[in-house]
Enzyme design. Structure first.
Site, mmCIF file in Angstrom:
data_model
loop_
_atom_site.group_PDB
_atom_site.id
_atom_site.type_symbol
_atom_site.label_atom_id
_atom_site.label_comp_id
_atom_site.label_asym_id
_atom_site.label_seq_id
_atom_site.Cartn_x
_atom_site.Cartn_y
_atom_site.Cartn_z
ATOM 1 N N HIS A 63 0.831 -1.204 0.000
ATOM 2 C CA HIS A 63 0.000 0.000 0.000
ATOM 3 C C HIS A 63 0.868 1.257 0.000
ATOM 4 O O HIS A 63 1.936 1.298 0.613
ATOM 5 C CB HIS A 63 -1.016 -0.013 1.147
ATOM 6 N N GLU A 194 -5.316 1.424 2.064
ATOM 7 C CA GLU A 194 -5.116 0.285 2.981
ATOM 8 C C GLU A 194 -5.428 0.676 4.415
ATOM 9 O O GLU A 194 -6.037 -0.082 5.170
ATOM 10 C CB GLU A 194 -3.668 -0.232 2.885
#
Ligand code: CO
Ligand code: ZN
Length: 331
Positions: A63, A194
């Site tokens: 992420h 994320e």
């Protein structure tokens, strides 16, 4: 690697507002491949190689977003109240600085509490950007800020904000540059959102529909006082066995472990009690995929001064390169 890490960590891009970090990563890999796309949620997806008879379609996710702050309202006196984007810990806030995406910078502090020994909830904190009233305040409801904190090179170890997860982004960029040959179709995802619940990885995993998935993220360590966990800074990449949201496929764990051993790459095993990664959603996407995760040990996660060891980053590049360049035998 350090110069790259400095550029990545000094870019402000909280969840849902990943434009700047996405542009930076895209420019870093543009020399290696042109097979790059951005999907609806803003994931940056890079494909290398083709799936041969000995190969799989592999999704590798790191992420690129970071935790941040979002303006909830502006007080009459110009102080800016905010809510969290992701897991912001109030104990790390006061005395720090925030930078808005439009460049406005301010200092963070909190209302004077009745009980000085207690940590207050996030509503009691504010950003002072130097405005004298709500009328001359250059930020408004919904504006987004990241913590502002420079990169510090301590030699073997480095300190910065957003080493969660820009250290994995650096590792993935170097891995992409490193891989010369692969029997697999490798789909690298620099995922969005994320920190607010693996949202980017969810749509990317559905779209890519891979055979096997790996997430690369940081994990806390147990080498500071008062923490019970068997991961230490500098002891190598951690192979995730379990976290709060996922039990890694044991066949994937064995494959990673054997590859590390064969290539004489130091590694450690990770059992994380609180927290999870993109791998959680990859494992249960569509009809599921064989899933595991490789973690970079990181101290003081989600503070403005996180710390990683450069040896761990370099060893993670070595491990991923070995994993992704050879046929995958799960047993
Ligand atoms: Co995080
Ligand atoms: Zn993370």
């Amino acid at each position: 690697m350090k110069a790259l890490l400095q550029k990545l960590t000094e870019t402000a891009s909280p969840s849902g507002f990943e434009d700047k970090i996405r542009d930076l990563i895209r420019s870093e890999i543009s020399a290696v491949t042109s097979s790059v796309k951005v999907d609806t949620l803003g994931n940056l997806i890079v494909t290398i190689g083709e799936k041969t008879v000995k190969g799989m379609r592999v999704m590798v996710a790191a992420h690129m977003d970071e935790i941040g702050l979002m303006v909830s309202h502006v007080e009459k006196n110009g102080l800016v109240r905010f809510t969290n984007i992701g897991a912001i810990f109030p104990r790390y806030l006061s005395g720090n600085r925030a930078i808005f995406l439009n460049g406005v910078t301010g200092c963070i502090n909190n209302d004077r509490p009745d009980d000085l020994t207690k940590i207050q909830s996030i509503e009691k904190y504010f950003i002072d950007i130097g405005a004298t009233s709500d009328k001359d305040c250059p930020v408004k409801i919904g504006d987004v800020a990241a913590i502002e904190r420079g990169f510090v090179d301590l030699g073997k170890r480095v300190v910065s904000k957003s080493l969660d997860n820009r250290s994995s982004c650096a590792v993935l960029i170097e891995t992409i540059q490193n891989i010369k040959n692969t029997p697999h179709e490798l789909v690298f995802v620099f995922s969005a959102q994320e920190e607010v619940g693996v949202r980017g990885a969810q749509t990317a995993a559905y779209d890519i529909d891979a055979d096997l998935g790996l997430a690369i993220d940081v994990t806390p360590t147990g080498d500071i006082l008062g923490v019970k966990m068997q991961v230490s800074l500098g002891n190598g990449p951690a192979i995730k066995v379990r976290d709060q949201g996922m039990i890694s496929d044991p066949r994937v764990v064995r494959w990673i472990e054997e590859t590390a051993r064969k290539n004489k790459i130091p590694y450690q095993m990770e059992v994380l009690e609180v927290g999870s990664t993109d791998a959680r959603i990859m494992q249960v996407s569509k009809a599921g995929m064989f899933t595991g995760a490789v973690s970079i040990p990181c101290r003081y996660v989600h503070s403005p001064s996180e710390m990683v060891d450069m040896d761990d980053l370099n060893n993670t590049v070595k491990l991923l390169s070995a994993l992704l360049s050879n046929p995958i035998l799960l047993k």
